[in-house]
Design a protein around this motif. Structure first.
Motif, PDB file in Angstrom:
ATOM      1  N   SER A 191      45.159 -22.865  11.296  1.00 54.28           N
ATOM      2  CA  SER A 191      44.213 -22.399  12.303  1.00 54.28           C
ATOM      3  C   SER A 191      42.870 -23.105  12.092  1.00 54.28           C
ATOM      4  O   SER A 191      42.373 -23.185  10.962  1.00 54.28           O
ATOM      5  CB  SER A 191      44.027 -20.887  12.211  1.00 54.28           C
ATOM      6  OG  SER A 191      43.019 -20.440  13.110  1.00 54.28           O
ATOM      7  N   LEU A 192      42.318 -23.607  13.176  1.00 54.13           N
ATOM      8  CA  LEU A 192      41.031 -24.287  13.158  1.00 54.13           C
ATOM      9  C   LEU A 192      40.059 -23.523  14.050  1.00 54.13           C
ATOM     10  O   LEU A 192      40.293 -23.386  15.250  1.00 54.13           O
ATOM     11  CB  LEU A 192      41.172 -25.734  13.645  1.00 54.13           C
ATOM     12  CG  LEU A 192      39.870 -26.491  13.923  1.00 54.13           C
ATOM     13  CD1 LEU A 192      39.061 -26.654  12.638  1.00 54.13           C
ATOM     14  CD2 LEU A 192      40.176 -27.857  14.530  1.00 54.13           C
ATOM     15  N   GLU A 193      38.996 -23.014  13.450  1.00 52.67           N
ATOM     16  CA  GLU A 193      37.948 -22.320  14.205  1.00 52.67           C
ATOM     17  C   GLU A 193      36.660 -23.124  14.101  1.00 52.67           C
ATOM     18  O   GLU A 193      36.226 -23.488  13.001  1.00 52.67           O
ATOM     19  CB  GLU A 193      37.718 -20.908  13.662  1.00 52.67           C
ATOM     20  CG  GLU A 193      36.627 -20.151  14.422  1.00 52.67           C
ATOM     21  CD  GLU A 193      36.423 -18.749  13.886  1.00 52.67           C
ATOM     22  OE1 GLU A 193      35.412 -18.106  14.253  1.00 52.67           O
ATOM     23  OE2 GLU A 193      37.276 -18.285  13.096  1.00 52.67           O
ATOM     24  N   LEU A 194      36.057 -23.407  15.226  1.00 50.92           N
ATOM     25  CA  LEU A 194      34.838 -24.214  15.268  1.00 50.92           C
ATOM     26  C   LEU A 194      33.786 -23.498  16.107  1.00 50.92           C
ATOM     27  O   LEU A 194      34.061 -23.081  17.227  1.00 50.92           O
ATOM     28  CB  LEU A 194      35.118 -25.596  15.846  1.00 50.92           C
ATOM     29  CG  LEU A 194      33.993 -26.630  15.731  1.00 50.92           C
ATOM     30  CD1 LEU A 194      34.580 -28.028  15.582  1.00 50.92           C
ATOM     31  CD2 LEU A 194      33.066 -26.594  16.942  1.00 50.92           C
ATOM     32  N   GLU A 195      32.614 -23.360  15.539  1.00 56.24           N
ATOM     33  CA  GLU A 195      31.482 -22.755  16.248  1.00 56.24           C
ATOM     34  C   GLU A 195      30.307 -23.714  16.194  1.00 56.24           C
ATOM     35  O   GLU A 195      30.010 -24.302  15.149  1.00 56.24           O
ATOM     36  CB  GLU A 195      31.093 -21.424  15.626  1.00 56.24           C
ATOM     37  CG  GLU A 195      29.875 -20.796  16.297  1.00 56.24           C
ATOM     38  CD  GLU A 195      29.689 -19.336  15.964  1.00 56.24           C
ATOM     39  OE1 GLU A 195      28.671 -18.754  16.376  1.00 56.24           O
ATOM     40  OE2 GLU A 195      30.584 -18.773  15.293  1.00 56.24           O
ATOM     41  N   TYR A 196      29.627 -23.896  17.331  1.00 54.18           N
ATOM     42  CA  TYR A 196      28.470 -24.789  17.375  1.00 54.18           C
ATOM     43  C   TYR A 196      27.321 -24.129  18.136  1.00 54.18           C
ATOM     44  O   TYR A 196      27.525 -23.245  18.979  1.00 54.18           O
ATOM     45  CB  TYR A 196      28.849 -26.125  18.026  1.00 54.18           C
ATOM     46  CG  TYR A 196      29.144 -26.035  19.514  1.00 54.18           C
ATOM     47  CD1 TYR A 196      28.140 -26.213  20.464  1.00 54.18           C
ATOM     48  CD2 TYR A 196      30.429 -25.763  19.973  1.00 54.18           C
ATOM     49  CE1 TYR A 196      28.414 -26.127  21.819  1.00 54.18           C
ATOM     50  CE2 TYR A 196      30.718 -25.677  21.318  1.00 54.18           C
ATOM     51  CZ  TYR A 196      29.701 -25.867  22.240  1.00 54.18           C
ATOM     52  OH  TYR A 196      29.960 -25.767  23.586  1.00 54.18           O
ATOM     53  N   LEU A 245      32.963 -25.204  10.561  1.00 58.37           N
ATOM     54  CA  LEU A 245      34.421 -25.257  10.613  1.00 58.37           C
ATOM     55  C   LEU A 245      35.000 -24.232   9.653  1.00 58.37           C
ATOM     56  O   LEU A 245      34.573 -24.144   8.499  1.00 58.37           O
ATOM     57  CB  LEU A 245      34.930 -26.646  10.220  1.00 58.37           C
ATOM     58  CG  LEU A 245      34.794 -27.770  11.247  1.00 58.37           C
ATOM     59  CD1 LEU A 245      35.285 -29.070  10.639  1.00 58.37           C
ATOM     60  CD2 LEU A 245      35.562 -27.456  12.508  1.00 58.37           C
ATOM     61  N   ILE A 246      35.974 -23.456  10.139  1.00 58.50           N
ATOM     62  CA  ILE A 246      36.684 -22.488   9.305  1.00 58.50           C
ATOM     63  C   ILE A 246      38.174 -22.781   9.433  1.00 58.50           C
ATOM     64  O   ILE A 246      38.732 -22.730  10.532  1.00 58.50           O
ATOM     65  CB  ILE A 246      36.382 -21.047   9.733  1.00 58.50           C
ATOM     66  CG1 ILE A 246      34.879 -20.775   9.636  1.00 58.50           C
ATOM     67  CG2 ILE A 246      37.152 -20.058   8.869  1.00 58.50           C
ATOM     68  CD1 ILE A 246      34.484 -19.418  10.153  1.00 58.50           C
ATOM     69  N   LEU A 247      38.809 -23.098   8.305  1.00 60.95           N
ATOM     70  CA  LEU A 247      40.211 -23.479   8.292  1.00 60.95           C
ATOM     71  C   LEU A 247      41.030 -22.386   7.623  1.00 60.95           C
ATOM     72  O   LEU A 247      40.691 -21.932   6.522  1.00 60.95           O
ATOM     73  CB  LEU A 247      40.400 -24.799   7.541  1.00 60.95           C
ATOM     74  CG  LEU A 247      39.440 -25.936   7.917  1.00 60.95           C
ATOM     75  CD1 LEU A 247      39.733 -27.166   7.090  1.00 60.95           C
ATOM     76  CD2 LEU A 247      39.525 -26.245   9.403  1.00 60.95           C
ATOM     77  N   ASP A 248      42.105 -21.974   8.261  1.00 60.43           N
ATOM     78  CA  ASP A 248      42.986 -20.935   7.729  1.00 60.43           C
ATOM     79  C   ASP A 248      44.402 -21.477   7.610  1.00 60.43           C
ATOM     80  O   ASP A 248      44.814 -22.378   8.349  1.00 60.43           O
ATOM     81  CB  ASP A 248      42.991 -19.700   8.649  1.00 60.43           C
ATOM     82  CG  ASP A 248      41.661 -18.970   8.621  1.00 60.43           C
ATOM     83  OD1 ASP A 248      41.008 -18.988   7.559  1.00 60.43           O
ATOM     84  OD2 ASP A 248      41.280 -18.395   9.656  1.00 60.43           O
ATOM     85  N   ASN A 249      45.155 -20.872   6.665  1.00 63.99           N
ATOM     86  CA  ASN A 249      46.570 -21.217   6.455  1.00 63.99           C
ATOM     87  C   ASN A 249      46.758 -22.707   6.157  1.00 63.99           C
ATOM     88  O   ASN A 249      47.624 -23.374   6.721  1.00 63.99           O
ATOM     89  CB  ASN A 249      47.403 -20.844   7.692  1.00 63.99           C
ATOM     90  CG  ASN A 249      47.337 -19.365   7.999  1.00 63.99           C
ATOM     91  OD1 ASN A 249      47.237 -18.535   7.097  1.00 63.99           O
ATOM     92  ND2 ASN A 249      47.386 -19.034   9.283  1.00 63.99           N
ATOM     93  N   MET A 250      45.897 -23.201   5.265  1.00 66.98           N
ATOM     94  CA  MET A 250      45.977 -24.619   4.906  1.00 66.98           C
ATOM     95  C   MET A 250      46.916 -24.876   3.734  1.00 66.98           C
ATOM     96  O   MET A 250      46.946 -25.956   3.172  1.00 66.98           O
ATOM     97  CB  MET A 250      44.584 -25.149   4.574  1.00 66.98           C
ATOM     98  CG  MET A 250      43.677 -25.216   5.782  1.00 66.98           C
ATOM     99  SD  MET A 250      44.268 -26.383   7.020  1.00 66.98           S
ATOM    100  CE  MET A 250      43.953 -27.933   6.198  1.00 66.98           C
ATOM    101  N   GLY A 251      47.670 -23.833   3.282  1.00 68.57           N
ATOM    102  CA  GLY A 251      48.677 -24.046   2.264  1.00 68.57           C
ATOM    103  C   GLY A 251      48.183 -23.923   0.849  1.00 68.57           C
ATOM    104  O   GLY A 251      48.922 -24.210  -0.090  1.00 68.57           O
ATOM    105  N   GLU A 252      46.945 -23.471   0.633  1.00 73.26           N
ATOM    106  CA  GLU A 252      46.413 -23.361  -0.711  1.00 73.26           C
ATOM    107  C   GLU A 252      46.719 -22.017  -1.348  1.00 73.26           C
ATOM    108  O   GLU A 252      46.720 -21.875  -2.557  1.00 73.26           O
ATOM    109  CB  GLU A 252      44.906 -23.584  -0.695  1.00 73.26           C
ATOM    110  CG  GLU A 252      44.517 -24.989  -0.255  1.00 73.26           C
ATOM    111  CD  GLU A 252      43.032 -25.203  -0.331  1.00 73.26           C
ATOM    112  OE1 GLU A 252      42.328 -24.232  -0.653  1.00 73.26           O
ATOM    113  OE2 GLU A 252      42.576 -26.328  -0.084  1.00 73.26           O
TER     114      GLU A 252
END
Length: 226
Positions: free
Chosen positions: A54-59, A121-128
């Motif tokens: 999941s990629l969340e982007l706020e500007y 940028l907020i990244l979720d479920n990146m496998g870590e």
């Protein structure tokens, strides 16, 4: 207009073949950046993503005439996922596939005004998370520790981690709102001072003209009597 400028973010440039005019973020799950976008320019960035993440982007546009900018978000296949035309802020979340996602901020419609832009940028479920669990299992000898299972410990830690991350995100956004409001207030303060000086100058000129006109009327009466 030349090609988009190359920006190195957080001091991490991957030794990979990247699209021209783009910069890569570090693998951090939460990254934010503030930069100045000159008038008539377009800046692009890319973020490598994994499948089913999941990629969340706020500007937000913090400063600049109109507080607006064009925003584009493209998939690894080059498809346009999001297009915001002359917006001051926006929040977008997409479910990703394997590849590099590119997002661009476009100020080509402005000829004289540069823009100060903040984005996160907020990244979720990146496998870590799975790797973290494997690391935990190396140091835990049994499934029960003080009557708690390993899964319960991990769930508690992940819950605390998620809440802390959310708190940091909210604080970052509040600082961005504060910066934008401060820029607006300073701009309004300068405008009020400018027009106050203009009004003062007009009042002085009008007063001088009135005094001159009154003085000329009395001088004309004295001349007519003599």
């Amino acid at each position: 207009m030349g090609p988009p400028r190359l920006l190195l973010l957080l001091g991490c440039l991957a030794p990979l073949l990247s699209p021209p005019g783009a910069a890569e973020f570090s693998p951090s799950l939460d990254s934010d950046f503030t930069f100045t976008l000159p008038a008539g320019r377009k800046e692009c960035f890319y973020q490598p993503m994994r499948k089913e993440a999941s990629l969340e982007l706020e500007y937000q546009v913090l400063d600049g005439a109109g507080l607006d900018v064009d925003f584009h978000l493209l998939s690894p296949k080059g498809e346009t996922l999001v297009f915001d035309e002359r917006k001051s802020d926006g929040v977008h979340t997409v479910e990703t596939e394997e590849g590099d996602y590119m997002f661009c901020f476009d100020n080509t419609f402005s000829t004289i005004s540069e823009k100060v832009i903040f984005f996160e940028l907020i990244l979720d479920n990146m496998g870590e998370e799975g790797q973290d669990q494997e690391d935990w299992k190396k140091y835990v000898t049994g499934t029960d520790l003080l009557d708690m299972k390993l899964e319960d410990i991990l769930e508690s830690i992940n819950s605390v981690k998620a809440r802390l991350s959310k708190s940091v995100q909210i604080q970052t956004l509040l600082r961005a709102f504060e910066a934008r409001d401060r820029n607006i207030q300073e701009s309004n303060f300068d405008r009020v001072n400018f027009w106050s000086m203009v009004n003062l100058g007009v009042m002085v000129v009008v007063s001088a003209v009135q005094v001159y006109m009154l003085k000329s009327l009395f001088e004309d009466k004295r001349k007519s009597r003599t």
